[in-house]
Design a protein around this motif. Structure first.
Motif, PDB file in Angstrom:
ATOM      1  N   GLN A 196       0.839  -1.194   0.000  1.00 60.54           N
ATOM      2  CA  GLN A 196       0.000   0.000   0.000  1.00 60.54           C
ATOM      3  C   GLN A 196       0.877   1.248   0.000  1.00 60.54           C
ATOM      4  O   GLN A 196       1.835   1.342   0.764  1.00 60.54           O
ATOM      5  N   GLY A 197       0.526   2.193  -0.865  1.00 64.75           N
ATOM      6  CA  GLY A 197       1.213   3.477  -0.894  1.00 64.75           C
ATOM      7  C   GLY A 197       0.298   4.548  -0.335  1.00 64.75           C
ATOM      8  O   GLY A 197       0.120   4.691   0.861  1.00 64.75           O
ATOM      9  N   GLY A 198      -0.347   5.301  -1.249  1.00 60.37           N
ATOM     10  CA  GLY A 198      -1.262   6.348  -0.814  1.00 60.37           C
ATOM     11  C   GLY A 198      -2.684   5.869  -0.618  1.00 60.37           C
ATOM     12  O   GLY A 198      -3.568   6.648  -0.272  1.00 60.37           O
ATOM     13  N   ASN A 199      -2.941   4.580  -0.848  1.00 60.85           N
ATOM     14  CA  ASN A 199      -4.271   3.997  -0.702  1.00 60.85           C
ATOM     15  C   ASN A 199      -5.293   4.722  -1.579  1.00 60.85           C
ATOM     16  O   ASN A 199      -6.425   4.962  -1.158  1.00 60.85           O
ATOM     17  N   SER A 200      -4.883   5.068  -2.792  1.00 63.13           N
ATOM     18  CA  SER A 200      -5.781   5.795  -3.691  1.00 63.13           C
ATOM     19  C   SER A 200      -6.318   4.917  -4.818  1.00 63.13           C
ATOM     20  O   SER A 200      -6.786   5.427  -5.838  1.00 63.13           O
ATOM     21  N   SER A 201      -6.277   3.598  -4.632  1.00 65.49           N
ATOM     22  CA  SER A 201      -6.795   2.689  -5.660  1.00 65.49           C
ATOM     23  C   SER A 201      -8.286   2.921  -5.882  1.00 65.49           C
ATOM     24  O   SER A 201      -9.049   3.124  -4.934  1.00 65.49           O
ATOM     25  N   MET A 225      16.238  12.321 -16.113  1.00 64.91           N
ATOM     26  CA  MET A 225      15.816  11.202 -15.276  1.00 64.91           C
ATOM     27  C   MET A 225      15.780  11.613 -13.809  1.00 64.91           C
ATOM     28  O   MET A 225      16.612  12.375 -13.338  1.00 64.91           O
ATOM     29  N   ILE A 226      14.804  11.078 -13.098  1.00 66.46           N
ATOM     30  CA  ILE A 226      14.719  11.240 -11.654  1.00 66.46           C
ATOM     31  C   ILE A 226      14.520   9.869 -11.041  1.00 66.46           C
ATOM     32  O   ILE A 226      13.734   9.061 -11.551  1.00 66.46           O
ATOM     33  N   VAL A 227      15.258   9.573  -9.977  1.00 67.46           N
ATOM     34  CA  VAL A 227      15.120   8.297  -9.274  1.00 67.46           C
ATOM     35  C   VAL A 227      14.456   8.584  -7.941  1.00 67.46           C
ATOM     36  O   VAL A 227      14.987   9.328  -7.103  1.00 67.46           O
ATOM     37  N   ALA A 228      13.281   8.014  -7.742  1.00 64.69           N
ATOM     38  CA  ALA A 228      12.497   8.276  -6.539  1.00 64.69           C
ATOM     39  C   ALA A 228      12.055   6.976  -5.896  1.00 64.69           C
ATOM     40  O   ALA A 228      11.746   5.997  -6.584  1.00 64.69           O
ATOM     41  N   GLU A 229      11.999   6.968  -4.569  1.00 68.03           N
ATOM     42  CA  GLU A 229      11.553   5.781  -3.844  1.00 68.03           C
ATOM     43  C   GLU A 229      10.041   5.640  -3.910  1.00 68.03           C
ATOM     44  O   GLU A 229       9.311   6.583  -4.243  1.00 68.03           O
ATOM     45  N   ALA A 230       9.586   4.463  -3.561  1.00 63.91           N
ATOM     46  CA  ALA A 230       8.188   4.104  -3.750  1.00 63.91           C
ATOM     47  C   ALA A 230       7.217   4.994  -3.000  1.00 63.91           C
ATOM     48  O   ALA A 230       6.083   5.210  -3.444  1.00 63.91           O
ATOM     49  N   VAL A 257       4.773   6.973  -5.894  1.00 60.01           N
ATOM     50  CA  VAL A 257       5.505   6.425  -7.037  1.00 60.01           C
ATOM     51  C   VAL A 257       5.308   4.917  -7.158  1.00 60.01           C
ATOM     52  O   VAL A 257       5.055   4.395  -8.246  1.00 60.01           O
ATOM     53  N   GLY A 258       5.408   4.205  -6.039  1.00 60.90           N
ATOM     54  CA  GLY A 258       5.249   2.752  -6.091  1.00 60.90           C
ATOM     55  C   GLY A 258       3.887   2.342  -6.603  1.00 60.90           C
ATOM     56  O   GLY A 258       3.767   1.417  -7.418  1.00 60.90           O
ATOM     57  N   GLY A 259       2.857   3.020  -6.146  1.00 58.71           N
ATOM     58  CA  GLY A 259       1.509   2.703  -6.610  1.00 58.71           C
ATOM     59  C   GLY A 259       1.298   3.086  -8.057  1.00 58.71           C
ATOM     60  O   GLY A 259       0.638   2.359  -8.815  1.00 58.71           O
ATOM     61  N   THR A 286       0.389   0.185 -10.818  1.00 65.17           N
ATOM     62  CA  THR A 286      -0.910   0.191 -11.497  1.00 65.17           C
ATOM     63  C   THR A 286      -0.816   0.741 -12.916  1.00 65.17           C
ATOM     64  O   THR A 286      -1.836   0.866 -13.592  1.00 65.17           O
ATOM     65  N   ASN A 287       0.408   1.062 -13.360  1.00 67.28           N
ATOM     66  CA  ASN A 287       0.588   1.658 -14.686  1.00 67.28           C
ATOM     67  C   ASN A 287      -0.374   2.825 -14.870  1.00 67.28           C
ATOM     68  O   ASN A 287      -1.179   2.866 -15.809  1.00 67.28           O
ATOM     69  N   ALA A 288      -0.303   3.783 -13.965  1.00 64.59           N
ATOM     70  CA  ALA A 288      -1.249   4.897 -13.935  1.00 64.59           C
ATOM     71  C   ALA A 288      -1.201   5.720 -15.217  1.00 64.59           C
ATOM     72  O   ALA A 288      -0.181   5.781 -15.907  1.00 64.59           O
ATOM     73  N   GLY A 289      -2.312   6.368 -15.514  1.00 69.77           N
ATOM     74  CA  GLY A 289      -2.416   7.222 -16.686  1.00 69.77           C
ATOM     75  C   GLY A 289      -2.568   8.671 -16.282  1.00 69.77           C
ATOM     76  O   GLY A 289      -1.792   9.193 -15.493  1.00 69.77           O
ATOM     77  N   GLY A 290      -3.625   9.329 -16.783  1.00 70.26           N
ATOM     78  CA  GLY A 290      -3.842  10.733 -16.467  1.00 70.26           C
ATOM     79  C   GLY A 290      -4.136  11.529 -17.727  1.00 70.26           C
ATOM     80  O   GLY A 290      -4.388  10.976 -18.803  1.00 70.26           O
ATOM     81  N   THR A 291      -4.079  12.837 -17.598  1.00 71.42           N
ATOM     82  CA  THR A 291      -4.486  13.703 -18.701  1.00 71.42           C
ATOM     83  C   THR A 291      -3.385  13.974 -19.713  1.00 71.42           C
ATOM     84  O   THR A 291      -3.626  14.613 -20.736  1.00 71.42           O
ATOM     85  N   GLN A 292      -2.161  13.505 -19.472  1.00 72.61           N
ATOM     86  CA  GLN A 292      -1.061  13.791 -20.387  1.00 72.61           C
ATOM     87  C   GLN A 292      -0.585  12.553 -21.156  1.00 72.61           C
ATOM     88  O   GLN A 292       0.463  12.584 -21.802  1.00 72.61           O
ATOM     89  N   VAL A 293      -1.358  11.476 -21.087  1.00 71.03           N
ATOM     90  CA  VAL A 293      -0.984  10.241 -21.776  1.00 71.03           C
ATOM     91  C   VAL A 293      -0.876  10.461 -23.285  1.00 71.03           C
ATOM     92  O   VAL A 293      -0.052   9.836 -23.958  1.00 71.03           O
ATOM     93  N   LEU A 294      -1.703  11.352 -23.814  1.00 74.15           N
ATOM     94  CA  LEU A 294      -1.698  11.637 -25.247  1.00 74.15           C
ATOM     95  C   LEU A 294      -0.299  11.915 -25.771  1.00 74.15           C
ATOM     96  O   LEU A 294       0.093  11.426 -26.831  1.00 74.15           O
TER      97      LEU A 294
END
Length: 474
Positions: free
Chosen positions: A72-77, A110-115, A145-147, A151-159
């Motif tokens: 569990q990360g932000g629990n925003s599933s 590139m940015i490296v960020a923890e989960a 980031v981990g979540g 979940t291979n998140a998308g959003g409004t900039q996927v285009l």
């Protein structure tokens, strides 16, 4: 708490310390309910490792004691993907303490960020170095980031930039046996067989725990322009999108909605009004962005929209005259889900069809649902550039919420999903499968589930990772 869980906590206590183990029911309770409050469970404890070494220790001990874990990360599933089982058999493994940005390399973009890094903080870190991370969504203040990776998140900039799969250059993760997979090097070429990093992206925490990710950065925004356009139908929207894409590479977002969705948002937001003075059956919100100081997205939009208006592709249009007006346009878009929720109970679907099929599907699927379920009303809005539709079937006014969900929701969902599959689409565009869509995935794609189950069983033979999500192991 089971004897195995007690033994696990005893073994981990000297490793995780007081901050790393939470057993107070009051502190655990908020993390036992999903984002939409449709799923709830029970976890006797939360394990919160502070780094990848502690994650390895947790996973080795969990494997030894056969204790299931729910990452569990932000629990925003949006699909119950991070909610523990109701029987208390699993513990929550929280990544929120792993919240460091390890490295920013603007030269390599590139940015490296923890989960556990929150998306809004990731944005701030990139902007502090004169760059940006080009993915955003409504839950940016909670999603981690981990979540997002899992979940291979998308959003409004996927285009323009793609989903998290396209933005993730490398993954660091701990596998179920405690082995550390270090794929953060972001090699341009690497042909050592299966790409384990890509396998972990979108796996919803069922194959391992993502502990960090190397993510792609984009140029900081030098200039942007936002436009609101009235249309006769979705087909005109697609024609306008293709015109804009042929003229420029600056189109970053292209959101479409019917008039009724806009009306709901205007009614829901205090002081809000429609961006256009005239009424139109459909609307699109367009964002053009550039990192080139010499480029002018506003001028490009003005020229192209003038041509579209002259040719009858667009019926009316306005370009935001200020940042405040642009933000007001986007507030309407981001308020659509809440606004429609306020209208009453609805069965909501996160679906996608091929882009060229999306205009027709939005109209015909809504009509098919209205005819099949008298008294309900269907409509959709979404990301026209990537085929993602947020398709809602609302109950008749005055319908009892619990009764509607209990008696009609499953039948409506099956009907909608059958329409989607017939159109060559997917039942999950950007929210994942979780537990909400697990049975539908099996019904509609048994061959896919069979392959997923084989991979899951190979890496997690005891079924300890996020049990009940995505796929049930045989």
């Amino acid at each position: 708490m089971t004897p195995a869980q007690t033994a696990l906590l005893h073994a981990l206590s000297p490793i995780l310390g007081e901050k790393g183990i939470v057993t107070d029911p009051a502190l655990i309770a908020p993390w036992e309910v999903d984002w939409r409050r449709r799923f709830s469970g029970h976890a006797p404890a939360i394990l919160a490792p502070a780094d990848k070494g502690e994650v390895q220790a947790v996973l080795r001990a969990a494997a030894e004691h056969r204790v299931p874990l729910v990452p569990q990360g932000g629990n925003s599933s949006m699909v119950g993907g991070a909610t523990p089982p109701a029987d208390g058999s699993a513990l929550i493994l929280s990544t929120r303490r792993m919240n460091r940005v390890r490295r920013i390399d603007t030269g390599s973009a590139m940015i490296v960020a923890e989960a556990g890094v929150i998306l809004a903080d990731l944005h701030a870190a990139a902007e502090g170095e004169g760059a940006r991370f080009p993915l955003t969504l409504g839950a940016k203040g909670n999603a981690t980031v981990g979540g997002l990776v899992s979940t291979n998140a998308g959003g409004t900039q996927v285009l323009r930039f793609g989903t998290m799969r396209g933005l993730t250059l490398g993954v660091e993760a701990v596998l179920p046996d405690g082995t550390l997979y270090d794929g953060l090097s972001a090699l341009k070429k690497d042909n050592r067989g299966y790409d384990l990093g890509q396998l972990l992206i979108g796996a919803e925490g069922t194959l391992g725990i993502v502990t960090a990710a190397a993510l792609r950065l984009a140029l900081a925004i030098a200039a942007s322009a936002t436009a609101w356009v009235g249309l006769s139908d979705p087909a005109a929207g697609l024609a306008l999108l293709r015109r804009l894409q042929a003229a420029s590479d600056m189109i970053e977002s292209f959101e479409i909605m019917p008039a009724e969705s806009l009306a709901a948002a205007v009614a829901h937001l205090p002081g809000a009004r429609s961006p256009l003075q005239t009424s139109h059956p459909w609307h699109v919100l367009i964002e053009a962005v550039t990192g080139d100081p010499a480029a002018d997205p506003a001028a490009m939009l003005e020229a192209q929209l003038a041509k579209a208006l002259a040719e009858g592709i667009a019926a009316d249009a306005v370009i935001a005259a200020s940042q405040a007006q642009s933000e007001a346009f986007w507030l309407l878009r981001h308020s659509l889900s809440d606004a429609e929720r306020a209208l009453g109970p609805a069965v909501q679907h996160d679906i996608a069809v091929p882009v060229e099929a999306m205009p027709r599907f939005m109209v015909e699927a809504a009509a098919a649902c209205d005819a099949r379920f008298p008294g309900t009303h269907a409509s959709g809005f979404g990301h026209l550039g990537d085929g993602n539709i947020h398709f809602h079937v609302r109950a008749a006014p005055g319908t009892d919420r619990d009764r509607f969900y209990a008696e009609q929701a499953a039948t409506i969902t099956r009907f909608v999903h059958d329409l989607v599959m017939a159109a060559g689409g997917t039942i999950s565009a950007e929210h994942g499968i979780g537990q909400m869509k697990r049975d539908e995935l099996l019904r509609l794609s048994p061959e896919r589930v069979s392959a997923i189950r084989a991979i899951k069983t190979a890496l997690d033979p005891h079924g300890l990772f996020n049990p009940g999500k995505l796929v049930a192991c045989a």
